[in-house]
Design an enzyme around this catalytic site. Structure first.
Site, short mmCIF file in Angstrom:
data_model
loop_
_atom_site.label_atom_id
_atom_site.label_comp_id
_atom_site.label_asym_id
_atom_site.label_seq_id
_atom_site.Cartn_x
_atom_site.Cartn_y
_atom_site.Cartn_z
N ALA A 148 45.44 41.99 43.01
CA ALA A 148 44.17 42.14 42.30
C ALA A 148 43.73 40.81 41.70
O ALA A 148 42.56 40.42 41.82
CB ALA A 148 44.32 43.21 41.21
N HIS B 81 44.52 51.00 40.93
CA HIS B 81 45.05 52.37 41.03
C HIS B 81 43.97 53.41 40.73
O HIS B 81 42.82 53.28 41.15
CB HIS B 81 46.26 52.54 40.11
CG HIS B 81 47.41 51.63 40.42
ND1 HIS B 81 47.77 51.29 41.70
CD2 HIS B 81 48.27 50.98 39.61
CE1 HIS B 81 48.80 50.48 41.67
NE2 HIS B 81 49.13 50.27 40.42
#
Length: 275
Positions: free
Chosen positions: A109, A152
């Site tokens: 990320a 997520h």
């Protein structure tokens, strides 16, 4: 065999059969449930179980001692991290000089965020603040930080906090490269028989797909109070054909992602043939 992966639904779904002795030829498996920051640290220091899930962003640091396995990880399309703000913003320049909360500075990320800002911003962002991922959205909501990088299930729940998406980094990556996005990798120590480990993991994925109800209790037990619907969305998004086998597109995505990061000086130089 000792293995470490997260308590997230995609991991517990993927490894349920292997962990619970559903595969006749597989060995007994001992699991350590660990956040990916922990497994990244273990791998970098040659600690922890012999099989682990780490971030693809951490792979260049560990290739001397671990090998990337071709199955069990998280890589796909439409599943990238999001950049969130409290106000509805459309211009990436909003982030110039701002405080950004991120879940880790050694994660896919974060690398994606750095590659994206390098392309889109003429000025640097301000302070990067590392926070537990569950604290990021509340921090953006209260104004403690100006923006947050989330991963997520946050991609499903951020509207509950009244937040807005500035950028889907997976969408940007796919548009920029035409490739899927690499998220979590499964690695094994080089002393192991990798073909056998890959066989067991692939069989575990096949079992999960064939008998999805078998893993429900195990998934929900470790899902940190996530609703069954969000857990199902999580699995559907992150467990896909690349989980079973990376294939040519998967390996091409990994090489492109880490190669670009190395060119930007964000990861150590590494030999492409080791990936």
């Amino acid at each position: 065999m000792n293995i470490a992966f997260s308590s997230c639904p995609n991991d517990t779904f993927t490894f349920h059969a292997l962990v619970h002795g559903k595969l006749p030829d597989a060995p007994e498996v001992h699991v350590t449930y660990a956040d990916i920051d922990q497994t990244n640290y273990w791998a970098a220091h040659r600690e922890g179980p012999e099989v682990m899930k780490i971030s693809y962003a951490a792979l260049p640091w560990v290739l001397d001692h671990y090998r990337l396995l071709s199955c069990g990880g998280a890589l796909g399309r439409g599943c990238g991290p999001l950049v969130l703000t409290a106000e509805k913003e459309h211009d990436p320049s909003f982030l110039s000089g701002r405080t950004i909360a991120v879940p880790s500075d050694r994660s896919t990320a974060y690398l994606l965020f750095r590659l994206w800002t390098a392309q889109k911003l003429t000025e640097n962002v301000g302070e990067i603040k590392i926070m537990s991922f569950e604290d990021i959205m509340p921090a953006v909501q209260t104004g403690e930080v100006d923006a947050g990088l989330v991963i997520h299930e946050a991609r499903f729940t951020y509207p509950d906090y009244g937040l807005h998406m500035l950028q889907d980094l997976g969408e940007w990556w796919e548009e920029d490269t035409g490739l899927p996005i690499p998220l979590g990798a499964i690695i094994a120590k080089r002393s192991l028989d990798h073909k056998k480990v890959e066989k067991w993991i692939r069989e575990s994925v096949d079992y999960a797909w064939e008998y999805p109800e078998d893993s429900r209790e195990y998934v929900m037990e470790h899902s940190q109070e996530m609703s069954p619907n969000v857990a199902r969305q999580h699995i559907d998004l992150y467990v896909n054909e690349f989980t079973r086998d990376l294939g040519e597109d998967g390996f091409a995505a990994i090489r492109s992602f880490l190669g670009r990061a190395a060119e930007e000086g964000l990861v150590p130089a590494f030999r492409m043939e080791d990936v």
